[in-house]
Structures are given as structure tokens and as C-alpha cells.
Design an enzyme around this catalytic site. Structure first.
Site, PDB file in Angstrom:
ATOM      1  N   LYS A  98      21.760  26.554   7.066  1.00 19.09           N
ATOM      2  CA  LYS A  98      20.524  26.637   7.920  1.00 19.09           C
ATOM      3  C   LYS A  98      19.981  25.517   6.734  1.00 19.09           C
ATOM      4  CE  LYS A  98      19.050  29.646  10.311  1.00 19.09           C
ATOM      5  NZ  LYS A  98      19.885  30.913  10.231  1.00 19.09           N
ATOM      6  N   ARG A 131      13.931  32.041  16.771  1.00 17.30           N
ATOM      7  CA  ARG A 131      14.863  32.489  17.165  1.00 17.30           C
ATOM      8  C   ARG A 131      14.981  33.467  18.233  1.00 17.30           C
ATOM      9  NH1 ARG A 131      14.823  33.530  10.930  1.00 17.30           N
ATOM     10  NH2 ARG A 131      16.670  34.471  10.191  1.00 17.30           N
ATOM     11  N   ARG A 156      24.571  34.783  -2.788  1.00 21.36           N
ATOM     12  CA  ARG A 156      23.093  33.509  -2.584  1.00 21.36           C
ATOM     13  C   ARG A 156      22.149  33.614  -3.378  1.00 21.36           C
ATOM     14  NH1 ARG A 156      21.399  32.637   3.384  1.00 21.36           N
ATOM     15  NH2 ARG A 156      20.255  34.976   3.483  1.00 21.36           N
ATOM     16  N   ARG A 192      17.030  37.609  -2.649  1.00 21.04           N
ATOM     17  CA  ARG A 192      16.380  37.965  -1.704  1.00 21.04           C
ATOM     18  C   ARG A 192      16.467  39.402  -1.342  1.00 21.04           C
ATOM     19  NH1 ARG A 192      16.998  33.860   2.998  1.00 21.04           N
ATOM     20  NH2 ARG A 192      16.143  36.300   4.607  1.00 21.04           N
ATOM     21  N   ARG A 227      19.958  42.117   9.901  1.00 20.83           N
ATOM     22  CA  ARG A 227      20.510  40.441  10.385  1.00 20.83           C
ATOM     23  C   ARG A 227      21.544  40.343  11.355  1.00 20.83           C
ATOM     24  NH1 ARG A 227      19.852  38.503   4.696  1.00 20.83           N
ATOM     25  NH2 ARG A 227      19.414  36.229   6.047  1.00 20.83           N
TER      26      ARG A 227
END
Ligand code: AMP
Length: 222
Positions: free
Chosen positions: A13, A88, A127, A160, A171
């Protein structure tokens, strides 16, 4: 034109929102980036949000909706926004409808980046994020030009804290419980467009642009 990007953590996203933003000359509004900025700045919102984010839980709806309302009221959002990571929950989706209606707007496109579980795990593990501008990179799939440096703003890239395997698992679970119903919500409203998110960054972007172009040509960009 107001656009929502939906998809699991790691679906792409953030990356796709940045590319769309450039193409459409609209700002991206990412709830995750806004929370991380608040944490970085040490604001009361940041302190509150960090408790949830560190555990992979959702920040409470009211806190999140208030933050987004404040962001949408700023002048750069006057012509539309690309929302990444919000809504969300179904309650957030309903609140968004109300916020936009008060501005005389409604969502033009809700694009769901559908990604298989194996691909999600691969994407989350490599990531890297720019803490300054929120741009997202991947070691293999979407590397930065100069290692460790953001292409957009030259700031150092970081991983992160909530990308640890344990928090990632939570998550993804939270996504299934709370966010998957948002997909059904928009599908029922006839707003949902599904895009194959397993494809390369360029192919996903191409498909997203076709969806948006189709909506624009129907005059549905209000
Ligand atoms: P993201 O960068 O979108 O993956 O978001 C990182 C974390 O911020 C999430 O795991 C949540 O803890 C929190 N967060 C982001 N967006 C929302 C939202 N719309 N509602 C509640 N919590 C959120």
C-alpha cells in the site's frame, strides 16, 4: 478524487500510494506514517499510539479518526487524497464517509491489493522505511538507488520496530479480524476494485492506474 488503498500489512500500500500520489499530484495520507511521526516527535498522541503499535494492535478508532480528520482538513488535501492504512475497521470506514460528506466529497475508488500469504511474509521481511518522508523500500523487490539512503529526501532508511516476526504475526491476525471486514463493507457498496498485488511494483501500479482511469472516465471522481 479520494482514493483508499486496502490490503494486508506488506501488501504494498505504501509503495503504491507514493506512486499514485506522484501520478495524480495528490498527497498520501498514511495513518501509520502519521503515528510514527507523532512517536518520533514525542507528542501525547505518539505516546498513546506507541503502546498499541509496539504490540501490533490497532490504535483505538476515535484516536485514529481524530488524527485523520485533522489531516484531511489541511489545505493540501482540498483536491483529494490517497489514503494508505486507513480505514482499518468498519467503524473507521463509516467515520471516513461522514468526514468526506461534510466536505462535500465521497470516495471515488477503493482499491484492494490482494496478496498471497507467502508473498506477504517475503515483503515484510526485507522492508526498509524512511522515517522522514515515509517512503518504503525492499531489499530485493524495490531497492533504493544508494544503499541505506532515501531516494526522495536523502534521509537514512530504518527498519520498523513493529516488523519483528512476532509483531508481524499479530498484525496479520489483527488484519484478518478487523480489516478484512472493511473489504466486504466496500464490496457491498459497489466501490471495491480488486488488484492482483502479487505482481511486480510496476504491474500493480499499471493495474491501479487503469482502475482509476476507468472511474475518471465514468465521471465518478466526485
Ligand atoms: P502501518 O504503517 O499502516 O502498517 O501501521 C503501523 C501500525 O500503526 C499498525 O500496526 C497499527 O498499530 C497502527 N495503525 C495504523 N493505521 C491504523 C488505523 N487506521 N487504525 C488503527 N491503528 C492503525
Amino acid at each position: 478524487m479520494d482514493i483508499v488503498l486496502l490490503g494486508a500489512p506488506g501488501a504494498g500500500k505504501g509503495t503504491q500510494a507514493e506512486l499514485l500520489a506522484e501520478w495524480l499530484s495528490l498527497p498520501t495520507v498514511s495513518s501509520g506514517v502519521l503515528f510514527r511521526e507523532a512517536i518520533e516527535a514525542g507528542t501525547p498522541l505518539g505516546v498513546r499510539a506507541k503502546e498499541y503499535i509496539d504490540r501490533g494492535e490497532l490504535v483505538p478508532d476515535q484516536v485514529t479518526v481524530d488524527m485523520i480528520a485533522e489531516r484531511l482538513a489541511r489545505p493540501d488535501c482540498a483536491n483529494g487524497v490517497i489514503l494508505d492504512g486507513f480505514p482499518r475497521t468498519v467503524a473507521q470506514a463509516e467515520a471516513l464517509e461522514g468526514l468526506l460528506a461534510r466536505m462535500g466529497r465521497r470516495l471515488a475508488v477503493v482499491a484492494y491489493l490482494k496478496v498471497s500469504p507467502e508473498v506477504l511474509v517475503q515483503r515484510l521481511s526485507g522492508r526498509w522505511t524512511c522515517a522522514n518522508c515515509g517512503a518504503v523500500y525492499h531489499e530485493v523487490l524495490h531497492p533504493e538507488a544508494t544503499k541505506g539512503v532515501c531516494d526522495n529526501c536523502g534521509s537514512p532508511l530504518t527498519q520498523r520496530e513493529d516488523d519483528t516476526p512476532e509483531v508481524q504475526r499479530r498484525r496479520i491476525q489483527v488484519y484478518t479480524e478487523s480489516t478484512a471486514p472493511v473489504i466486504a463493507y466496500y464490496r457491498d457498496k459497489g466501490l471495491l476494485s480488486e488488484v492482483d498485488g502479487d505482481q511486480s511494483v510496476d504491474a500493480v501500479q499499471r493495474d491501479l492506474r487503469s482502475v482509476i482511469t476507468a472511474v475518471q472516465s465514468q465521471g465518478g471522481a466526485g
